[in-house]
Scaffold this active site. Sequence first.
Site, PDB file in Angstrom:
ATOM      1  N   GLY A 296       0.840  -1.200   0.000  1.00  0.00           N
ATOM      2  CA  GLY A 296       0.000   0.000   0.000  1.00  0.00           C
ATOM      3  C   GLY A 296       0.871   1.244   0.000  1.00  0.00           C
ATOM      4  O   GLY A 296       1.853   1.305   0.715  1.00  0.00           O
TER       5      GLY A 296
ATOM      6  N   ARG B   9       1.167  -5.089  -5.737  1.00  0.00           N
ATOM      7  CA  ARG B   9       1.197  -6.331  -4.953  1.00  0.00           C
ATOM      8  C   ARG B   9       1.645  -7.413  -5.930  1.00  0.00           C
ATOM      9  O   ARG B   9       1.238  -7.419  -7.083  1.00  0.00           O
ATOM     10  CB  ARG B   9      -0.193  -6.644  -4.403  1.00  0.00           C
ATOM     11  CG  ARG B   9      -0.798  -5.426  -3.724  1.00  0.00           C
ATOM     12  CD  ARG B   9      -1.301  -5.694  -2.340  1.00  0.00           C
ATOM     13  NE  ARG B   9      -2.046  -4.553  -1.857  1.00  0.00           N
ATOM     14  CZ  ARG B   9      -1.769  -3.864  -0.759  1.00  0.00           C
ATOM     15  NH1 ARG B   9      -0.770  -4.225   0.009  1.00  0.00           N
ATOM     16  NH2 ARG B   9      -2.499  -2.850  -0.383  1.00  0.00           N
TER      17      ARG B   9
ATOM     18  N   ASP C 121       4.469  -4.300   6.313  1.00  0.00           N
ATOM     19  CA  ASP C 121       5.036  -5.560   6.809  1.00  0.00           C
ATOM     20  C   ASP C 121       5.133  -6.634   5.727  1.00  0.00           C
ATOM     21  O   ASP C 121       6.053  -7.438   5.742  1.00  0.00           O
ATOM     22  CB  ASP C 121       4.311  -6.060   8.064  1.00  0.00           C
ATOM     23  CG  ASP C 121       2.867  -6.396   7.800  1.00  0.00           C
ATOM     24  OD1 ASP C 121       2.317  -5.879   6.817  1.00  0.00           O
ATOM     25  OD2 ASP C 121       2.298  -7.184   8.577  1.00  0.00           O
TER      26      ASP C 121
ATOM     27  N   ASP D  83       1.683   0.271  11.759  1.00  0.00           N
ATOM     28  CA  ASP D  83       1.624  -1.057  12.375  1.00  0.00           C
ATOM     29  C   ASP D  83       2.929  -1.845  12.297  1.00  0.00           C
ATOM     30  O   ASP D  83       2.917  -3.072  12.353  1.00  0.00           O
ATOM     31  CB  ASP D  83       0.492  -1.877  11.709  1.00  0.00           C
ATOM     32  CG  ASP D  83       0.710  -2.048  10.218  1.00  0.00           C
ATOM     33  OD1 ASP D  83       1.620  -1.403   9.660  1.00  0.00           O
ATOM     34  OD2 ASP D  83      -0.036  -2.822   9.599  1.00  0.00           O
TER      35      ASP D  83
ATOM     36  N   ARG E  16      -5.893  -1.268   8.777  1.00  0.00           N
ATOM     37  CA  ARG E  16      -5.785  -2.743   8.777  1.00  0.00           C
ATOM     38  C   ARG E  16      -6.048  -3.288  10.186  1.00  0.00           C
ATOM     39  O   ARG E  16      -7.046  -2.959  10.776  1.00  0.00           O
ATOM     40  CB  ARG E  16      -4.443  -3.186   8.208  1.00  0.00           C
ATOM     41  CG  ARG E  16      -4.322  -2.799   6.733  1.00  0.00           C
ATOM     42  CD  ARG E  16      -3.764  -3.907   5.923  1.00  0.00           C
ATOM     43  NE  ARG E  16      -2.323  -3.991   6.076  1.00  0.00           N
ATOM     44  CZ  ARG E  16      -1.518  -4.574   5.219  1.00  0.00           C
ATOM     45  NH1 ARG E  16      -1.995  -5.133   4.123  1.00  0.00           N
ATOM     46  NH2 ARG E  16      -0.239  -4.625   5.421  1.00  0.00           N
TER      47      ARG E  16
HETATM   48  P1  ADP Z   1       2.452  -3.973   2.705  1.00  0.00           P
HETATM   49  O1  ADP Z   1       3.909  -3.955   2.424  1.00  0.00           O
HETATM   50  O2  ADP Z   1       1.836  -2.617   2.595  1.00  0.00           O
HETATM   51  O3  ADP Z   1       2.137  -4.704   3.981  1.00  0.00           O
HETATM   52  P2  ADP Z   1       1.527  -6.334   1.197  1.00  0.00           P
HETATM   53  O4  ADP Z   1       1.226  -7.121   2.410  1.00  0.00           O
HETATM   54  O5  ADP Z   1       0.564  -6.369   0.086  1.00  0.00           O
HETATM   55  O6  ADP Z   1       1.734  -4.781   1.510  1.00  0.00           O
HETATM   56  O7  ADP Z   1       2.936  -6.816   0.650  1.00  0.00           O
HETATM   57  C1  ADP Z   1       3.531  -6.212  -0.487  1.00  0.00           C
HETATM   58  C2  ADP Z   1       4.245  -7.237  -1.306  1.00  0.00           C
HETATM   59  O8  ADP Z   1       5.313  -7.821  -0.554  1.00  0.00           O
HETATM   60  C3  ADP Z   1       3.420  -8.445  -1.738  1.00  0.00           C
HETATM   61  O9  ADP Z   1       2.628  -8.169  -2.874  1.00  0.00           O
HETATM   62  C4  ADP Z   1       4.504  -9.454  -2.055  1.00  0.00           C
HETATM   63  O10 ADP Z   1       5.079  -9.216  -3.323  1.00  0.00           O
HETATM   64  C5  ADP Z   1       5.556  -9.142  -1.003  1.00  0.00           C
HETATM   65  N1  ADP Z   1       5.410 -10.098   0.117  1.00  0.00           N
HETATM   66  C6  ADP Z   1       4.431 -10.153   1.036  1.00  0.00           C
HETATM   67  N2  ADP Z   1       4.586 -11.210   1.876  1.00  0.00           N
HETATM   68  C7  ADP Z   1       5.712 -11.846   1.470  1.00  0.00           C
HETATM   69  C8  ADP Z   1       6.427 -13.007   1.907  1.00  0.00           C
HETATM   70  N3  ADP Z   1       6.003 -13.753   2.952  1.00  0.00           N
HETATM   71  N4  ADP Z   1       7.537 -13.366   1.228  1.00  0.00           N
HETATM   72  C9  ADP Z   1       7.978 -12.634   0.197  1.00  0.00           C
HETATM   73  N5  ADP Z   1       7.354 -11.544  -0.287  1.00  0.00           N
HETATM   74  C10 ADP Z   1       6.247 -11.138   0.335  1.00  0.00           C
END
Ligand code: ADP
Length: 321
Positions: A11, A72, A103, A129, A171
């Site tokens: 995001g 994403r 995260d 967060d 969230r």
């Molecule tokens: P934010 O960073 O805002 O929390 P997301 O949770 O959508 O947003 O995560 C962003 C991107 O980070 C995901 O689309 C994915 O490409 C990568 N990502 C998320 N979780 C993992 C993971 N466990 N391992 C590797 N890459 C990840």
Amino acid sequence: MRKIGVLTSGGDSPGMNAAIRAVVRKAIFHEIEVYGVYGGYAGLITGNIKKLELGSVGDIIHRGGTMLQSARCPEFTTKEGQQKGIEQLREFGIEGLVVIGGDGSYRGAKALTELGFPCVGVPGTIDNDIPGTEFTIGFDTALNTVIDAIDKIRDTASSHERTFIIEVMGRDAGDLALWAGLAGGAETILIPEEKYDMNDIADKLRRGNERGKKHSIIVIAEGVGSGMDFARQLKEETNFDTRVSVLGHMQRGGTPTASDRVLASRLGAKAVELLLEDKGGRAVGIVQNRLVDYDIIEALNEKREMLDLLNLYKLSQELSI
Ligand code: ADP
């Protein structure tokens, strides 16, 4: 380290541009080349990578969103996706990466670090967060956006003697709702970190009515549930009529506040310093107005320090009797 990369992921949040600017300018100041990865981890996999110069980040410090775009990318959660990303980075001769995001993005950075590619995480999210930092880039701007909305809704609530339920983002975290509710003088604030009792809320509304209060504002964090559902439940259980306002994505946009720009500048520059010291696998943050860095892996496994949030919640209750 001679070449580093920077990307924004997940995001977006206001102030990410100021962080990108800081990374680029700080690196160039130290005679390091910087490459921008466009479109988060998706752009990393496809090699959407371009060299950034001093001028590439001109005129962006005051803009919301992210000039590097965000995305994403489910493929990046797989080992194959991560390997592809590393291959692209090596192709460009990039030796370290600054990841600005939430995260989920940190988990991606952690995966790259475990595969031997040093990354540093910079907390960019309106949700506030991320464990290990008291504030994330974008939180202050989103907070001000929400307060502005609450003030406006209060005008109409007061004219029509209505109770408004305002649903805010965040969230699973209650920070945005709590800070906005406190600053906006909300009568009731609902956050996922604390249970609520519908009868207490109804009693408070009744007491307010009896005192001649013209309106009430209830702020609900999205982590608690939807404002609409809450309004229905309140109506069923107490017969109180309310109006619901879901603020939505406007909370993610807008000109970053001075506070977010300064925070972003400090954290972005700190991330570059760590890479220059060959310290990968770290996350940067701010604690008691001092820059800190800590193990990105540990941060993800740790629970956030909740004491300040709960004290603030208690205060909000005391001030809205
Ligand atoms: P934010 O960073 O805002 O929390 P997301 O949770 O959508 O947003 O995560 C962003 C991107 O980070 C995901 O689309 C994915 O490409 C990568 N990502 C998320 N979780 C993992 C993971 N466990 N391992 C590797 N890459 C990840």
